[in-house]
Design a protein around this motif. Structure first.
Motif, PDB file in Angstrom:
ATOM      1  N   HIS A 225       0.834  -1.211   0.000  1.00 54.44           N
ATOM      2  CA  HIS A 225       0.000   0.000   0.000  1.00 54.44           C
ATOM      3  C   HIS A 225       0.867   1.259   0.000  1.00 54.44           C
ATOM      4  O   HIS A 225       2.042   1.239   0.351  1.00 54.44           O
ATOM      5  CB  HIS A 225      -0.927   0.007   1.222  1.00 54.44           C
ATOM      6  N   ASP A 226       0.250   2.342  -0.417  1.00 54.87           N
ATOM      7  CA  ASP A 226       0.848   3.678  -0.360  1.00 54.87           C
ATOM      8  C   ASP A 226       2.151   3.778  -1.152  1.00 54.87           C
ATOM      9  O   ASP A 226       3.063   4.520  -0.785  1.00 54.87           O
ATOM     10  CB  ASP A 226       1.071   4.112   1.099  1.00 54.87           C
ATOM     11  N   ASN A 227       2.244   3.038  -2.241  1.00 54.61           N
ATOM     12  CA  ASN A 227       3.383   3.129  -3.149  1.00 54.61           C
ATOM     13  C   ASN A 227       2.997   3.950  -4.381  1.00 54.61           C
ATOM     14  O   ASN A 227       1.846   3.909  -4.824  1.00 54.61           O
ATOM     15  CB  ASN A 227       3.818   1.738  -3.596  1.00 54.61           C
ATOM     16  N   VAL A 228       3.964   4.652  -4.941  1.00 57.99           N
ATOM     17  CA  VAL A 228       3.786   5.300  -6.238  1.00 57.99           C
ATOM     18  C   VAL A 228       4.474   4.419  -7.274  1.00 57.99           C
ATOM     19  O   VAL A 228       5.689   4.214  -7.223  1.00 57.99           O
ATOM     20  CB  VAL A 228       4.371   6.718  -6.258  1.00 57.99           C
ATOM     21  N   ILE A 229       3.682   3.871  -8.179  1.00 59.73           N
ATOM     22  CA  ILE A 229       4.184   2.979  -9.220  1.00 59.73           C
ATOM     23  C   ILE A 229       4.120   3.756 -10.530  1.00 59.73           C
ATOM     24  O   ILE A 229       3.046   4.103 -11.013  1.00 59.73           O
ATOM     25  CB  ILE A 229       3.357   1.683  -9.264  1.00 59.73           C
ATOM     26  N   SER A 230       5.295   4.023 -11.077  1.00 65.59           N
ATOM     27  CA  SER A 230       5.409   5.040 -12.127  1.00 65.59           C
ATOM     28  C   SER A 230       5.970   4.458 -13.418  1.00 65.59           C
ATOM     29  O   SER A 230       6.987   3.766 -13.409  1.00 65.59           O
ATOM     30  CB  SER A 230       6.328   6.165 -11.623  1.00 65.59           C
ATOM     31  N   GLU A 231       5.291   4.744 -14.522  1.00 63.81           N
ATOM     32  CA  GLU A 231       5.761   4.414 -15.876  1.00 63.81           C
ATOM     33  C   GLU A 231       6.132   2.938 -16.011  1.00 63.81           C
ATOM     34  O   GLU A 231       7.178   2.582 -16.570  1.00 63.81           O
ATOM     35  CB  GLU A 231       6.920   5.331 -16.267  1.00 63.81           C
ATOM     36  N   CYS A 232       5.276   2.087 -15.495  1.00 61.60           N
ATOM     37  CA  CYS A 232       5.425   0.647 -15.652  1.00 61.60           C
ATOM     38  C   CYS A 232       4.384   0.144 -16.654  1.00 61.60           C
ATOM     39  O   CYS A 232       3.309   0.723 -16.786  1.00 61.60           O
ATOM     40  CB  CYS A 232       5.252  -0.064 -14.311  1.00 61.60           C
TER      41      CYS A 232
END
Length: 381
Positions: A225-232
């Motif tokens: 939780h509370d992760n920023v998952i970017s440009e995947c």
């Protein structure tokens, strides 16, 4: 200086040495206890640091440079602190920057490990077919405040009872199954608490997978939780049976949010309350966290690229939501490890920010070298 090779030694230390051009391993300890290795550089060597069969180990502020194989390799170790090391890219075909290995022997498993503040500088241009960090069958490990690069993967977290928080993990792009954070062993694993990370530029941001019969590799109590998952390409992928939750994560310019296949879909835990962001609404200045003498903690909203339409506050203890704690201040209690997440919305875009305070007794090298953008996020009362 020639290689340092020490065996059956207790209470020893190695400090302030440069090993240049070792024939094989730069620094090796075997059968040891109460050992400190600090400010040691290994360069222009086939392999970096190796530790086998030891306990109470500290490896701090060490470096590898132009080391072909594994930068730091550990087997059968317990009570380990890896802190503020700088491990260069490991270009050997099967090399990782850092690996807790078990070599298919249960007796070689490591336990009670802390990995914090390091730079693991694996990179896409490396000729390695692996990644930056591996915790193979490791038990009870904390990984925080690291920069973890990647090639085939960034962090292969194939152990049990893990807390992984406030790291940057990136560049798992070599194969279609490559990932930022992954649990991909052929056996079951459980107890992963993964939060407050930024996972970037990977084919799969978070992956619960493996390479065996799907029914033989259960992923139990995976709370992410509370992760920023970017440009995947895919933010969250699961094709193994699993339990736990995947919630309150931000999908920042990801091509696809969630892909559950086979038993990964049939057994899915709580997958709810995740949000998308097209990149137009971001946090600029993290919310400051303050603890006051009157026993209260407070947080303000920080700064955003534009004024949010709404902000939601959630105080946490040891990363777990405190029920009903959604106001700008909270009364603290002894024994808490306090943190706070703010979830903000501008039109259809959501973004989160973790409240911060200044580093005090520990400052991550990853932050000192401008590879980690945040400061202290967890406040022990």
């Amino acid at each position: 200086m020639p290689a340092i090779l020490r065996k059956k030694i207790h209470g020893a230390s190695t400090r302030g040495q440069v090993i240049d051009g070792a024939e094989d391993i730069g620094v090796a300890y075997q059968v040891f206890s109460d050992t400190v290795v600090e400010d040691v550089v290994v360069k222009n060597s086939p392999r970096g640091f190796k530790f086998h069969n030891g306990k109470n180990l500290v490896v701090r502020r060490c470096e590898t440079e132009n080391v072909n194989g594994d930068g730091i390799y550990l087997t059968m170790t317990s009570n380990v602190l890896l802190e503020n090391n700088r491990v260069g890219a490991a270009p050997g075909q099967g090399a990782d920057c850092c690996q807790f290995a078990y070599e298919n022997k249960d007796s070689y498993i490591s336990s009670n490990v802390v990995v914090r503040g390091n730079l693991f500088l694996q990179r896409p241009s490396s000729t390695s077919n692996k990644g930056a960090l591996v915790c193979g069958r490791t038990r009870n490990y904390l990984v925080e405040y690291n920069f973890i690069g990647g090639k085939n993967f960034s962090f292969s977290s194939i152990g049990d009872d893990a807390v992984v928080r406030s790291n940057i993990m990136r560049d798992g792009r070599m194969n279609d199954y490559s990932f930022g954070y992954g649990v991909g062993d052929q056996v079951s694993h459980g107890g992963h608490h993964v939060y407050d990370n930024r996972i970037e530029n990977s084919n799969r941001g978070v992956s619960l997978s493996g390479y065996s019969d799907q029914n033989l590799a259960f992923r139990k109590d995976m709370n992410i939780h509370d992760n920023v998952i970017s440009e995947c390409d895919i933010a969250f992928f699961a094709n193994r049976p699993w339990s736990g939750s995947f919630r309150r994560n931000i999908f920042l310019r990801c091509k696809q949010g969630i892909l559950l296949k086979g038993n990964g879909e049939a057994t899915a835990g709580d997958v709810d309350g995740n949000y998308v962001n097209d990149g137009s609404f971001l946090n600029v200045t993290p919310p400051p966290l303050r603890v006051k003498p009157d026993g209260k903690a407070s947080v303000s909203s920080g700064e955003w690229t534009s004024e949010p339409d709404e902000i939601r506050i959630q105080w946490r203890n040891k990363g777990i939501d405190i029920p009903g704690a959604n106001r700008p201040s909270i009364t603290v209690e002894a024994g808490m490890e306090l943190s706070c997440v703010l979830l903000a919305r501008k039109e259809q875009n959501w973004m989160l920010a973790i409240a911060e305070t200044a580093y005090d007794d520990f400052t991550p090298r990853a932050w000192q070298e401008n590879m980690l953008p945040w400061q202290k996020r967890y406040f022990s009362i």
